[in-house]
Design an enzyme around this catalytic site. Structure first.
Site, PDB file in Angstrom:
ATOM      1  N   PRO A   9      -1.253  26.373 -15.079  1.00 19.42           N
ATOM      2  CA  PRO A   9      -1.842  27.057 -16.127  1.00 19.42           C
ATOM      3  C   PRO A   9      -1.511  26.256 -17.378  1.00 19.42           C
ATOM      4  CG  PRO A   9       0.172  27.816 -15.042  1.00 19.42           C
ATOM      5  CD  PRO A   9      -0.243  26.764 -14.206  1.00 19.42           C
ATOM      6  N   ASN A  10      -2.226  26.352 -18.271  1.00 21.68           N
ATOM      7  CA  ASN A  10      -2.175  25.692 -19.731  1.00 21.68           C
ATOM      8  C   ASN A  10      -2.792  24.128 -19.574  1.00 21.68           C
ATOM      9  OD1 ASN A  10      -1.787  28.554 -21.137  1.00 21.68           O
ATOM     10  ND2 ASN A  10       0.254  28.164 -20.244  1.00 21.68           N
ATOM     11  N   ARG A  17      -2.891  21.090 -26.663  1.00 20.46           N
ATOM     12  CA  ARG A  17      -1.817  21.914 -26.715  1.00 20.46           C
ATOM     13  C   ARG A  17      -0.397  20.817 -26.900  1.00 20.46           C
ATOM     14  NH1 ARG A  17       1.116  23.358 -20.917  1.00 20.46           N
ATOM     15  NH2 ARG A  17       2.938  24.469 -21.863  1.00 20.46           N
ATOM     16  N   TYR A  22       2.721  16.534 -24.924  1.00 24.16           N
ATOM     17  CA  TYR A  22       1.599  16.604 -24.086  1.00 24.16           C
ATOM     18  C   TYR A  22       0.941  15.348 -24.411  1.00 24.16           C
ATOM     19  CZ  TYR A  22       3.621  20.628 -21.851  1.00 24.16           C
ATOM     20  OH  TYR A  22       4.457  21.362 -21.425  1.00 24.16           O
ATOM     21  N   ASN A  71       0.627  19.368 -10.386  1.00 21.85           N
ATOM     22  CA  ASN A  71       1.274  19.899 -11.816  1.00 21.85           C
ATOM     23  C   ASN A  71       1.420  21.313 -11.838  1.00 21.85           C
ATOM     24  OD1 ASN A  71       2.335  20.210 -14.332  1.00 21.85           O
ATOM     25  ND2 ASN A  71       1.571  18.383 -15.268  1.00 21.85           N
ATOM     26  N   ALA A  74       3.962  25.903 -15.612  1.00 20.88           N
ATOM     27  CA  ALA A  74       5.220  26.902 -15.512  1.00 20.88           C
ATOM     28  C   ALA A  74       5.367  27.537 -13.917  1.00 20.88           C
ATOM     29  CB  ALA A  74       4.797  28.027 -16.552  1.00 20.88           C
ATOM     30  N   GLU A  95       4.984  16.304  -6.521  1.00 20.68           N
ATOM     31  CA  GLU A  95       5.229  17.135  -7.915  1.00 20.68           C
ATOM     32  C   GLU A  95       5.203  16.139  -8.936  1.00 20.68           C
ATOM     33  OE1 GLU A  95       8.661  20.121  -9.882  1.00 20.68           O
ATOM     34  OE2 GLU A  95       8.623  19.571  -7.705  1.00 20.68           O
ATOM     35  N   HIS A  97       4.987  15.972 -13.625  1.00 16.87           N
ATOM     36  CA  HIS A  97       5.153  16.824 -14.977  1.00 16.87           C
ATOM     37  C   HIS A  97       4.941  15.569 -15.874  1.00 16.87           C
ATOM     38  CE1 HIS A  97       6.736  20.404 -13.094  1.00 16.87           C
ATOM     39  NE2 HIS A  97       7.354  19.653 -12.418  1.00 16.87           N
ATOM     40  N   ARG A 104      14.152  19.388 -21.725  1.00 20.20           N
ATOM     41  CA  ARG A 104      13.461  20.576 -22.334  1.00 20.20           C
ATOM     42  C   ARG A 104      14.253  21.752 -22.189  1.00 20.20           C
ATOM     43  NH1 ARG A 104       7.380  21.163 -21.394  1.00 20.20           N
ATOM     44  NH2 ARG A 104       7.448  22.347 -23.096  1.00 20.20           N
TER      45      ARG A 104
END
Length: 140
Positions: A9-10, A17, A22, A71, A74, A95, A97, A104
């Site tokens: 998502p996103n 964004r 990012y 990735n 969320a 995985e 990111h 964060r």
């Protein structure tokens, strides 16, 4: 060799964004560079904002491909369903990111999927995907 890249998502909004976190590059722009860096590897790309569609894609490729770079956005922090799916696959999953999630918000410090993955790469911007391809190549 075939490695499926899956973004959650996103991540369709990369380049727009929160560029301070990012960056300014869309994933499609970066993907051209990544494919040029690994011309002998098929790197199909899939993105969805829907958890079930991410699972469907992993189940579709997870028994025939050489690896998955995921990735999960969320969903990383919430999805037992993604964890269970990853554990059921034949191919390794890395995985990824873009940001260092440990720098964060506190809720981003725990991953529901890490224990099911071959490894985790975070904090190297979009270059995290290149590092994941290299990790899958080295694990062969």
């Amino acid at each position: 060799m075939k490695i499926q890249i899956i973004n959650g998502p996103n991540l369709n909004l990369l380049g727009v964004r929160e560029p301070g976190i990012y960056g300014n590059c869309s994933f499609e722009q970066y993907l051209k560079e990544l494919r040029a860096h690994f011309p002998d590897i098929k790197l199909p790309y899939y993105q969805s904002n829907v958890e079930g569609l991410l699972i469907d894609k992993m189940q579709e490729v997870g028994f025939d491909y050489d690896g998955i770079i995921l990735n999960a956005g969320a969903y990383t922090h919430t999805s037992v369903a993604l964890h269970d799916c990853i554990r059921s696959l034949k191919c390794p999953v890395v995985e990824v990111h873009i940001s260092n999630v440990h720098q964060r918000e506190e809720f981003r410090h725990h991953s529901m999927i890490s224990s099911a993955c071959k490894g985790v790469i975070c904090g190297f911007g979009l270059d995290s995907y290149r590092l994941a391809v290299e990790a899958l190549l080295a694990a062969r």
